[in-house]
Motif scaffolding. Structure first.
Motif, PDB file in Angstrom:
ATOM      1  N   LYS A 157     -63.014 -24.608 -10.142  1.00  0.00           N
ATOM      2  CA  LYS A 157     -63.876 -25.780 -10.077  1.00  0.00           C
ATOM      3  C   LYS A 157     -63.628 -26.542  -8.780  1.00  0.00           C
ATOM      4  N   THR A 159     -63.927 -29.694  -6.290  1.00  0.00           N
ATOM      5  CA  THR A 159     -64.008 -31.159  -6.404  1.00  0.00           C
ATOM      6  C   THR A 159     -64.046 -31.754  -5.011  1.00  0.00           C
ATOM      7  N   ILE A 167     -55.785 -35.234  -6.121  1.00  0.00           N
ATOM      8  CA  ILE A 167     -56.080 -34.284  -7.190  1.00  0.00           C
ATOM      9  C   ILE A 167     -54.813 -33.510  -7.532  1.00  0.00           C
TER      10      ILE A 167
END
Length: 507
Positions: A157, A159, A167
């Motif tokens: 995923k 981001t 993160i």
């Protein structure tokens, strides 16, 4: 029967076949740019070569792995379509697979544009972006964006992150991020000697041991001390060995011991600082806290970059320097004139002329004796009668002013031992009075041969003679004088060059 024609390989296929045949030799001949290259080194670091870790020598291409010691830091260049920079902090490690850098452990500073992986997760930084990776430091495994934007992919995923976001590499959780007060990559400015506050305006504070106080002119920035400015404020800091900085408003720096003995390092935690140089030495330079991972040497001739990928911006018409009056003062060479020093002397007396506002002191052995300003005489300083042990003293006079230092050295003989008179006799021989005896100056004998002033008072008549003494400090006295009337007292006084005195009265 003719054979069918053999089809010719297409251009891409021919290129692939040629590369397979030539192998590494073809790569060497074409001279491709190294994908990971170590450019600058501080402290200790090793590179993985042939399955062994060997000491790093820069510049060097990193083909397998790179790691730093507890005091090490390495700036690297990464080329993967674009060119970015990567700083490995202390105790950090990366590996290179297929020319691609993978961050494995430690602390890293990333400058875009670049593309790499952190613990196997792809990280891409925009051009001009800055980010940090903390992998296993304090239990953290994160990538945080300091400036610009970045894309981080965790578990497939992707981001998008902006400045002030972090993160978690393991979970993909995004949180707000704020730099700690003293990041390991803060710009460092190192000068010779201790650093001290030279001037202030507005709210300026010193923080030491958890206590914050108003910064006073002359305050020393000891290791662990922080200097901060508020809105509309500035503070000027000078190094004793030369070099002068102005901390701008809303800025902060911290002092630590420098990398070499006798040096001090100032870490710029936030804001900006000007480096003001002597007239004719070049343009003043501006250093900002965004110049992360950079180190500079500070001197009277300006800044010299010693580590990092950034150059210091210089002042120009578009960025005028504030406080031009103090700039002019800082650019004025420091002068130090020492008055003639009396020697031998009973105590140390000094007179000095230098810039008003300078800090003037005398160093004698391990003692530091401050000189006081003379009231009504700007630039005049004096030391009135400092007591020193008897004998020869080597004195160093220092003047410190806005990051400049001047010194003068002088040797002084300190003598507080009075001469002695022994075996004195006054005998009449007709119309003469013969005065005999021995003069001895033990104080002078400790250091050098000197001269004594001998005064003989016969009633109202006074006679003065200069008497030389030998290396043993002694002199034999035999003086014929006109005989005074009977009953006239005879007073003999002896005085040495330091002003010590002894006397005797003869019948």
């Amino acid at each position: 029967m003719s054979l069918p024609p053999v089809p010719r390989a297409s251009l891409p296929l021919r290129t692939a076949l040629l590369a397979a045949l030539l192998g590494p030799a073809a790569d060497a001949a074409s001279g491709p740019s190294p994908l990971v290259k170590a450019e600058q080194l501080q402290g200790r670091a090793e590179t993985l070569t042939g399955g062994r870790w060997v000491p790093l020598r820069v510049p060097a291409t990193v083909t397998a792995g790179l790691r730093t010691g507890g005091d090490g830091a390495v700036w690297t260049t990464l080329r993967n379509g674009t060119t970015g920079k990567l700083l490995l902090g202390p105790s950090s490690r990366l590996r290179v697979t297929g020319g691609r850098a993978e961050l494995q452990e430690g602390r890293f500073l990333l400058l875009g544009p670049l593309s790499l992986t952190a613990l196997g997760q792809p990280v891409t930084l925009d051009a001009g972006a800055q980010a940090r990776a903390d992998l296993g430091v304090g239990g953290l495994k994160r990538v945080a964006v300091l400036a610009g934007g970045a894309r981080v992919t965790v578990a497939g995923k992707a981001t998008r992150l902006k400045a002030g976001q972090a993160i978690a590499v393991g979970t993909g959780r995004v949180t707000a991020f704020r730099e700690e007060e003293a990041p390991w990559y803060a710009p460092r400015l190192t000068g010779t000697g201790r650093a001290s506050v030279q001037a202030t305006r507005g709210p300026v504070y010193l923080t030491a041991g958890g206590t914050r106080t108003v910064a006073r002119v002359g305050a020393t920035l000891d290791p662990g001390t922080r200097l901060s400015t508020g809105a509309g404020a500035w503070a000027e800091v000078g190094f004793l060995g030369g070099g002068y900085l102005r901390l701008q408003e809303n800025s902060e720096l911290t002092a630590t011991a420098g990398p070499e003995a006798g040096t001090t390092t100032l870490g710029l935690l936030r804001g900006q600082a000007w480096n003001v140089v002597r007239s004719g030495a070049g343009q003043p330079a501006l250093v900002g806290s965004t110049l992360r991972g950079s180190a500079f040497a500070v001197g009277v001739t300006g800044l010299r970059k010693t580590f990092g990928v950034f150059a210091a911006a210089t002042g120009n018409r578009a960025t005028p320097l504030p406080n031009s009056a103090l700039d002019a003062q800082a650019q004025t060479p420091l002068v130090l004139r020492l008055d003639p020093v009396s020697s031998p002397a009973r105590s140390l007396v000094l007179g000095v002329t230098t810039q008003p506002g300078a800090a003037v002191s005398a160093l004698v052995g391990s003692r530091v004796l401050p000189l006081a300003p003379v009231a009504g005489q700007p630039g005049r300083f004096q030391l009135a009668g400092a007591s020193l042990p008897e004998g020869e003293a080597r004195v160093e006079v220092r003047a410190d002013w806005r990051g400049q230092r001047r010194t003068r050295r002088v040797t002084v003989v300190v003598d507080r031992t009075a001469p002695t008179l022994t075996g004195l006799r006054a005998e009449r021989e007709g119309r003469l009075l013969r005065v005999t005896g021995t003069l001895r100056d033990l104080g002078t004998a400790q250091t050098r041969a000197g001269r004594l002033t001998l005064t003989l008072r016969l009633g109202t008549d006074t006679q003065t003679r200069r008497v030389a003494v030998g290396p043993d400090g002694a002199s034999v006295l035999d003086l014929p004088l006109p005989a005074p009337p009977e009953g006239t007292p005879v007073r003999v006084t002896v005085r040495d060059e330091a002003g010590n005195e002894a006397y005797a009265v003869l019948p």
